[in-house]
Design a protein around this motif. Structure first.
Motif, mmCIF file in Angstrom:
data_model
loop_
_atom_site.group_PDB
_atom_site.id
_atom_site.type_symbol
_atom_site.label_atom_id
_atom_site.label_comp_id
_atom_site.label_asym_id
_atom_site.label_seq_id
_atom_site.Cartn_x
_atom_site.Cartn_y
_atom_site.Cartn_z
ATOM 1 N N ASP A 44 0.974 -1.250 -0.130
ATOM 2 C CA ASP A 44 -0.123 0.064 0.183
ATOM 3 C C ASP A 44 0.831 1.244 0.118
ATOM 4 N N ASP A 45 0.403 2.190 -0.424
ATOM 5 C CA ASP A 45 1.041 3.561 -0.043
ATOM 6 C C ASP A 45 1.133 3.898 1.371
ATOM 7 N N GLY A 46 2.010 4.375 1.857
ATOM 8 C CA GLY A 46 2.095 4.625 3.276
ATOM 9 C C GLY A 46 1.592 5.564 3.755
ATOM 10 N N ARG A 47 1.106 6.552 3.184
ATOM 11 C CA ARG A 47 0.452 7.731 3.851
ATOM 12 C C ARG A 47 -1.332 7.115 3.951
ATOM 13 N N ASN A 48 -1.430 6.145 2.704
ATOM 14 C CA ASN A 48 -2.738 5.719 3.059
ATOM 15 C C ASN A 48 -2.893 4.670 3.968
ATOM 16 N N PHE A 49 -1.906 4.044 4.178
ATOM 17 C CA PHE A 49 -1.842 3.086 5.594
ATOM 18 C C PHE A 49 -1.979 3.766 6.647
ATOM 19 N N LEU A 50 -1.231 4.802 7.002
ATOM 20 C CA LEU A 50 -1.452 5.414 8.162
ATOM 21 C C LEU A 50 -2.658 6.144 8.439
ATOM 22 N N ARG A 51 -3.578 6.293 7.305
ATOM 23 C CA ARG A 51 -4.831 6.693 7.282
ATOM 24 C C ARG A 51 -5.627 5.955 7.814
ATOM 25 N N ARG A 52 -5.470 4.705 7.245
ATOM 26 C CA ARG A 52 -6.522 3.443 7.485
ATOM 27 C C ARG A 52 -6.258 2.618 8.743
ATOM 28 N N THR A 53 -4.925 2.586 9.221
ATOM 29 C CA THR A 53 -4.561 1.875 10.617
ATOM 30 C C THR A 53 -5.354 2.424 11.638
ATOM 31 N N THR A 54 -5.628 1.610 12.859
ATOM 32 C CA THR A 54 -5.596 2.127 13.944
ATOM 33 C C THR A 54 -4.681 1.506 15.053
ATOM 34 N N ASP A 55 -3.677 0.996 14.646
ATOM 35 C CA ASP A 55 -2.703 0.474 15.398
ATOM 36 C C ASP A 55 -1.611 1.306 15.921
ATOM 37 N N ARG A 56 -1.175 1.435 17.104
ATOM 38 C CA ARG A 56 0.008 2.130 17.509
ATOM 39 C C ARG A 56 1.319 1.464 17.522
ATOM 40 N N PHE A 57 2.372 2.132 17.388
ATOM 41 C CA PHE A 57 3.465 1.432 17.388
ATOM 42 C C PHE A 57 4.779 2.087 18.300
ATOM 43 N N ASP A 58 5.620 1.279 18.733
ATOM 44 C CA ASP A 58 6.757 1.705 19.693
ATOM 45 C C ASP A 58 7.671 2.299 18.623
ATOM 46 N N LEU A 59 7.775 1.941 17.375
ATOM 47 C CA LEU A 59 8.623 2.721 16.451
ATOM 48 C C LEU A 59 8.215 2.698 14.988
ATOM 49 N N VAL A 60 8.326 3.854 14.449
ATOM 50 C CA VAL A 60 8.029 3.899 13.331
ATOM 51 C C VAL A 60 9.052 4.238 12.445
ATOM 52 N N ILE A 61 9.383 3.664 11.445
ATOM 53 C CA ILE A 61 10.608 4.311 10.547
ATOM 54 C C ILE A 61 10.113 4.495 9.049
ATOM 55 N N PHE A 62 10.544 5.683 8.600
ATOM 56 C CA PHE A 62 10.319 5.922 7.214
ATOM 57 C C PHE A 62 11.754 5.458 6.239
ATOM 58 N N ALA A 63 11.606 4.422 5.834
ATOM 59 C CA ALA A 63 13.232 3.666 5.462
ATOM 60 C C ALA A 63 13.371 4.160 3.881
ATOM 61 N N GLN A 64 14.205 5.090 3.730
ATOM 62 C CA GLN A 64 14.366 5.506 2.420
ATOM 63 C C GLN A 64 13.385 5.631 1.424
ATOM 64 N N THR A 65 12.454 6.070 1.807
ATOM 65 C CA THR A 65 10.976 6.401 0.993
ATOM 66 C C THR A 65 11.093 7.245 -0.052
ATOM 67 N N ASP A 66 11.908 7.044 -1.031
ATOM 68 C CA ASP A 66 11.991 8.072 -2.317
ATOM 69 C C ASP A 66 11.913 7.224 -3.426
ATOM 70 N N SER A 67 11.089 7.866 -4.303
ATOM 71 C CA SER A 67 11.027 7.051 -5.701
ATOM 72 C C SER A 67 12.231 7.349 -6.827
ATOM 73 N N LEU A 68 13.303 8.098 -6.119
ATOM 74 C CA LEU A 68 14.654 8.135 -7.025
ATOM 75 C C LEU A 68 14.141 9.021 -8.363
ATOM 76 N N THR A 69 13.686 10.184 -8.054
ATOM 77 C CA THR A 69 13.273 10.943 -9.088
ATOM 78 C C THR A 69 13.390 12.499 -8.935
ATOM 79 N N LEU A 70 14.041 13.150 -9.734
ATOM 80 C CA LEU A 70 14.414 14.504 -9.559
ATOM 81 C C LEU A 70 12.937 15.413 -9.355
ATOM 82 N N VAL A 71 12.726 16.213 -8.420
ATOM 83 C CA VAL A 71 11.745 16.811 -8.362
ATOM 84 C C VAL A 71 11.982 18.291 -8.292
ATOM 85 N N THR A 72 11.705 19.106 -9.383
ATOM 86 C CA THR A 72 12.077 20.372 -9.520
ATOM 87 C C THR A 72 10.835 21.155 -10.119
ATOM 88 N N THR A 73 10.358 20.948 -11.270
ATOM 89 C CA THR A 73 9.526 21.723 -11.989
ATOM 90 C C THR A 73 8.415 20.932 -12.651
#
Length: 681
Positions: A330-359
């Motif tokens: 799933d998309d990470g943001r969508n998972f955060l919206r759907r889940t009701t669970d709580r966690f002791d540790l939340v990691i955003f692990a190199q969540t990039d799509s390897l694309t230049l974002v400028t214009t």
């Protein structure tokens, strides 16, 4: 006189032609950036060139209605050959105020402007060839009837490509289906030299696709994926030719292994994490490291199913086979919206799509993960005493400062930061949460940014301006130059095509041109809204595009049965645009998801419905359906250029630009300029 085709009914031929055009457009947008990395940095140039080609093809068909769509396969062959011969996986030099994640600056080369120009030229030529039957078909039946079959074909093209994406099919299948669509449209007559050249070119395209298939690359809905083994011995994954992640055996602790995996556990050595959430779990190394530190359970969220499957099959530690691990695609943001669970540790692990974002106004897979609202969502899913961590090769200090400022806003105190400047390219770990905030002073190797540093950081990214890798709002000068050259090329090409086809200037409609630009921006705004609410995934985008086309069909049905007064259509349009502006997407983040979907659909698609009432009401009255449609398509091309305004004003204010364009369209419909004389009367 046009030759007799294998499929004789004009309605069926129109559906096939429209399906071919949209399928080809999606194919090229998906395939070219996967082969030529830097074309992805000018992402909607392929879209703009596609619109330009379709408009030019409609114009040229007035002079050559006897030429079939297979002629487009000749420039398509040249395009495929150009792409393969320049498949350099090259890197763009990073300029101040922009970040590209995924390469070493030592491997940069300049952008090959000639190749990019060649891609735009050949995409335009191929789409023009494939669009040649469209003009005569649009003119062969009443305008609304023609438009309805055109939309049905477009829906079929979207559905076909979405199905191939869902099945993880390679480009060989895509090009083979394109060949089948063209073959069905072939005329029943003795082949001419041009026909033979067209089919030979199409055969050569298939041959090149076969050679590409032999390389063994995999295709997910998002990437061209290559699995390889570098000198360090760990199996690695490259996406679109860019090194992306490695599958390390954790016990070996190879010196070239990224240093940031263990840092949060070293920072809090006495803390046990019973439940961890890893967003961007990829092929599994982050999960394997968590398990090695005795984390009780791991929820691994990964957006790309193919990368996760590679991890299941090839990761030496087999983390996904561990019973403590649960996987969600799933998309990470969508998972955060759907889940009701709580966690002791939340990691955003190199969540990039390897694309230049400028214009580019197009969203990236991680666009809505690196906003203040997303960081707040991660905070809200922390159990008491929980920790939030993100790490990557950030490269630019201003980007680290931006995230520090955002985390300070969300957590109430600047985060702790751990940098590794001597490890290849500087990697950074950023940690926040109550246990981290309580650490004072910062441990050796860690630092906490000062209040002055936080205050001077670039503006935070938000759900309305989700552009983390762009330092400041604006459009870079080199993109302004490129877009200007593209518009000049389009103007010269359209003028030359109209002159060749003997299409008088009076056939051009400013009204339909502006309608095309406005609708493209309205479609962009709808895609952004649904990406935020339901995830930046390929299937959400496909469903939104299909729903937009379905709303067009509904508008056609209404206009066919009840001639909606122009005043009613415009009043409904401006009223729903005002509602969309007053209720931004964040206001629709409600539960349950079914209610959120109904509200979002009503807010997003009501303006689209009324916009199509406006279009179909005018299209019904036009005496030259092909010229009006060409004007509309060329306007959509300019709408693709106007998308870049979102980099300055954000996506919500695009509604104001759309409203201004529809006011302009209304004014043109009341004038007696060019082809709009018929609408004014």
């Amino acid at each position: 006189m046009a030759p007799k085709a294998r499929v004789t009914r004009p309605e069926t031929r129109l559906v096939l032609t429209s399906a071919t055009l949209l399928f080809t457009e999606l194919l090229l947008i998906r395939w070219i950036p996967a082969q030529l990395v830097y074309v992805g940095f000018f992402n909607n140039f392929v879209l703009i060139a596609s619109f330009l080609g379709i408009g030019v093809g409609i114009l040229l068909s007035r002079r050559r209605p006897d030429v079939g769509p297979w002629v487009g396969s000749i420039p398509l062959l040249a395009l495929v050959a150009l792409v393969f011969s320049n498949q350099l996986n090259a890197w763009i030099p990073v300029q101040r105020g922009e970040v590209f994640l995924g390469f070493s600056e030592g491997r940069q080369v300049e952008v090959d402007v000639a190749v990019l120009g060649g891609v735009v030229l050949l995409v335009t030529a191929a789409m023009a060839g494939f669009a040649l039957p469209l003009g005569p078909l649009l003119a062969s039946m009443p305008p609304l009837r023609a438009y309805s079959f055109d939309i049905l074909g477009s829906i079929a093209g979207v559905a076909g490509f979405a199905a191939l994406s869902a099945l993880d099919t390679p480009p060989l299948v895509w090009f083979a289906l394109l060949a089948a669509l063209l073959l069905v449209q072939t005329e029943r007559r003795r082949p001419t030299l041009a026909t033979a050249l067209g089919f030979a070119a199409l055969g050569a395209v298939i041959g090149l696709a076969v050679l590409d298939q032999v390389r063994g690359d995999l295709y997910s809905p998002y990437y061209r994926i290559t699995v390889y083994t570098p000198e360090n011995g760990a199996q690695a994954i490259a996406v679109n030719g860019i090194p992306h992640q490695a599958m390390w055996p954790v016990a070996q602790r190879n010196p070239t292994m990224e240093p940031y995996y263990d840092e949060v556990y070293k920072l809090l050595p006495g803390k046990r994490f019973d439940r961890a959430l890893i967003i961007g779990a990829g092929s599994g190394t982050d999960t394997a490291v968590a398990l090695s530190h005795d984390v009780g359970s791991v929820r691994a969220v990964e957006i790309d199913p193919e990368i996760q499957r590679i991890g299941v099959a090839r990761h030496p530690d087999q983390p996904y086979a561990d019973p403590r691990v649960a996987v969600t695609i799933d998309d990470g943001r969508n998972f955060l919206r759907r889940t009701t669970d709580r966690f002791d540790l939340v990691i955003f692990a190199q969540t990039d799509s390897l694309t230049l974002v400028t214009t580019t106004a197009n969203l990236r897979l991680e666009s809505f993960l690196f906003t203040e609202e997303a960081f707040a969502a991660a905070r809200d899913h922390l159990a008491p005493g929980g920790v939030f961590v993100l790490y990557n090769y950030y490269r630019e200090q201003w980007l680290v400062d931006r995230y520090s400022r955002m985390l300070d806003d969300v957590f109430g105190r600047p985060p702790l930061i751990r940098s590794f400047p001597g490890h290849a390219v500087a990697s950074v770990v950023i940690a926040s949460g109550q246990p981290v905030a309580a650490i004072d002073p910062a441990p050796s190797g860690w630092s906490r940014p000062s209040a002055a540093t936080v205050a001077a950081a670039p503006r935070p990214t938000t759900d309305d301006w989700p552009l983390p890798y762009l330092r400041d709002p604006g459009v870079k000068p080199q993109y302004v130059v490129a877009l200007t050259l593209l518009l000049v090329f389009a103007l010269v090409l359209v003028a030359g095509s109209a002159r060749y086809a003997r299409v008088p200037a009076g056939s051009f409609s400013l009204h339909f041109f502006v309608l095309g630009a406005a609708f493209l921006l309205l479609e962009t705004r709808s895609l952004v809204t649904f990406s935020l609410l339901f995830g930046t995934t390929w299937y959400v985008n496909a469903l939104v595009i299909a729903a937009i086309l379905a709303s067009v069909l509904l508008a056609i049905a209404v206009q066919s049965r009840w001639r909606a007064p122009r005043a009613f259509s415009y009043a409904g349009l401006f009223g729903t645009l005002a509602l969309a502006f007053l209720l931004p997407p964040a206001a629709l983040l409600v539960d349950p998801p079914a209610l959120r979907y109904l509200l979002a659909s009503a807010i997003a698609f009501a303006p689209i419905f009324f916009a199509n009432l406006v279009f179909t009401g005018s299209f019904r009255e036009t005496p030259e359906a092909d010229a009006a449609f060409a004007s509309n398509i060329l306007g959509a091309m300019c709408g693709g250029v106007l998308e870049y305004a979102a980099l300055v004003i954000g996506y919500q204010d695009l509604v104001l630009v759309v409203a201004a364009l529809y006011v302009l369209a209304w004014l043109f419909a009341r004038t007696r300029w060019l082809a709009d004389r018929a609408l004014a009367t």
